[in-house]
Design a protein around this motif. Structure first.
Motif, mmCIF file in Angstrom:
data_model
loop_
_atom_site.group_PDB
_atom_site.id
_atom_site.type_symbol
_atom_site.label_atom_id
_atom_site.label_comp_id
_atom_site.label_asym_id
_atom_site.label_seq_id
_atom_site.Cartn_x
_atom_site.Cartn_y
_atom_site.Cartn_z
ATOM 1 N N UNK A 1 0.736 -1.397 0.037
ATOM 2 C CA UNK A 1 0.475 -0.354 -0.124
ATOM 3 C C UNK A 1 0.583 1.417 0.340
ATOM 4 N N UNK A 2 2.067 1.372 1.260
ATOM 5 C CA UNK A 2 2.881 2.451 0.869
ATOM 6 C C UNK A 2 3.427 2.879 -0.900
ATOM 7 N N UNK A 3 3.927 2.124 -1.324
ATOM 8 C CA UNK A 3 4.099 1.942 -2.940
ATOM 9 C C UNK A 3 3.335 3.113 -3.759
ATOM 10 N N UNK A 4 2.253 3.486 -3.925
ATOM 11 C CA UNK A 4 1.577 4.025 -4.045
ATOM 12 C C UNK A 4 1.471 6.142 -3.660
ATOM 13 N N UNK A 5 2.191 6.311 -2.265
ATOM 14 C CA UNK A 5 2.194 7.297 -1.783
ATOM 15 C C UNK A 5 3.477 7.479 -1.896
ATOM 16 N N UNK A 6 4.618 6.806 -2.466
ATOM 17 C CA UNK A 6 5.915 6.783 -2.556
ATOM 18 C C UNK A 6 5.736 6.613 -4.676
ATOM 19 N N UNK A 7 5.186 6.870 -5.225
ATOM 20 C CA UNK A 7 4.636 7.342 -6.823
ATOM 21 C C UNK A 7 5.078 5.857 -7.589
ATOM 22 N N UNK A 8 5.257 4.376 -6.916
ATOM 23 C CA UNK A 8 5.768 3.932 -7.398
ATOM 24 C C UNK A 8 4.288 2.668 -8.377
ATOM 25 N N UNK A 9 4.876 2.299 -8.839
ATOM 26 C CA UNK A 9 4.244 1.544 -10.164
ATOM 27 C C UNK A 9 4.648 -0.320 -9.437
ATOM 28 N N UNK A 10 3.646 -0.719 -8.269
ATOM 29 C CA UNK A 10 4.550 -2.474 -8.425
ATOM 30 C C UNK A 10 4.806 -3.300 -10.246
ATOM 31 N N UNK A 11 5.040 -4.144 -9.924
ATOM 32 C CA UNK A 11 5.099 -4.965 -10.623
ATOM 33 C C UNK A 11 5.785 -6.559 -10.823
ATOM 34 N N UNK A 12 5.409 -7.595 -11.478
ATOM 35 C CA UNK A 12 5.512 -8.714 -11.086
ATOM 36 C C UNK A 12 5.316 -9.238 -10.104
ATOM 37 N N UNK A 13 7.238 -8.962 -9.282
ATOM 38 C CA UNK A 13 7.579 -9.659 -8.474
ATOM 39 C C UNK A 13 7.144 -9.373 -7.405
ATOM 40 N N UNK A 14 6.625 -8.220 -7.044
ATOM 41 C CA UNK A 14 5.518 -7.471 -5.336
ATOM 42 C C UNK A 14 4.120 -7.651 -5.879
ATOM 43 N N UNK A 15 3.733 -7.769 -6.919
ATOM 44 C CA UNK A 15 2.093 -7.816 -7.002
ATOM 45 C C UNK A 15 2.034 -10.142 -6.236
ATOM 46 N N UNK A 16 3.792 -10.589 -7.114
ATOM 47 C CA UNK A 16 3.558 -12.085 -6.098
ATOM 48 C C UNK A 16 4.161 -12.035 -5.389
ATOM 49 N N UNK A 17 4.970 -11.784 -4.188
ATOM 50 C CA UNK A 17 5.252 -11.466 -2.642
ATOM 51 C C UNK A 17 3.961 -10.901 -2.432
ATOM 52 N N UNK A 18 3.227 -10.435 -2.432
ATOM 53 C CA UNK A 18 2.188 -10.072 -2.326
ATOM 54 C C UNK A 18 1.292 -10.815 -1.708
ATOM 55 N N UNK A 19 0.750 -11.225 -3.003
ATOM 56 C CA UNK A 19 -0.238 -12.213 -2.837
ATOM 57 C C UNK A 19 0.906 -13.884 -2.014
ATOM 58 N N UNK A 20 1.341 -14.199 -2.139
ATOM 59 C CA UNK A 20 2.377 -14.774 -1.991
ATOM 60 C C UNK A 20 2.077 -14.899 0.206
ATOM 61 N N UNK A 21 2.507 -13.402 0.408
ATOM 62 C CA UNK A 21 2.384 -13.449 1.954
ATOM 63 C C UNK A 21 0.879 -13.591 2.332
ATOM 64 N N UNK A 22 0.063 -12.878 1.460
ATOM 65 C CA UNK A 22 -1.386 -13.175 2.360
ATOM 66 C C UNK A 22 -1.654 -14.685 1.962
ATOM 67 N N UNK A 23 -1.198 -14.996 0.854
ATOM 68 C CA UNK A 23 -1.990 -16.709 1.018
ATOM 69 C C UNK A 23 -1.357 -16.966 2.641
ATOM 70 N N UNK A 24 -0.453 -17.092 2.659
ATOM 71 C CA UNK A 24 -0.305 -17.904 3.750
ATOM 72 C C UNK A 24 -0.495 -17.309 5.134
ATOM 73 N N UNK A 25 -0.957 -16.357 5.151
ATOM 74 C CA UNK A 25 -1.427 -15.596 6.206
ATOM 75 C C UNK A 25 -3.090 -17.255 7.180
#
Length: 87
Positions: A63-87
């Motif tokens: 979520x901080x990426x938006x404030x940093x004006x950065x566009x997430x890529x595939x690696x960021x999406x995959x790591x975030x999804x994987x983290x949430x999947x393990x919750x």
């Protein structure tokens, strides 16, 4: 002569951090020394959180990426999804 750290140095530190706390420290430290973390810095830190089972931290960083004006890529999406999947 001393060597000055740059954003690539901090990217490497975040990616190689043994614990998510270390990765977060390096991410925030890079900003303290007036460097601008890039998408690689954030992705490496999100991945460290994912590996440590810190899904809430990974999601907060995503979520901080938006404030940093950065566009997430595939690696960021995959790591975030994987983290949430393990919750």
């Amino acid at each position: 002569d001393s060597v000055k750290a740059d954003v690539i140095t901090y990217n490497t530190l975040c990616n190689g951090a043994f614990a998510w706390v270390q990765a977060l420290h390096f991410l925030w430290r890079s900003q303290e020394v007036k460097l601008t973390p890039d998408i690689i810095t954030f992705s490496a830190t999100v991945s460290s959180c994912e590996r440590s089972g810190q899904w809430a931290k990974a999601l907060a960083l995503f979520n901080e990426l938006h404030h940093a004006r950065l566009v997430p890529g595939t690696i960021t999406y995959n790591a975030t999804i994987s983290a949430c999947e393990k919750a």
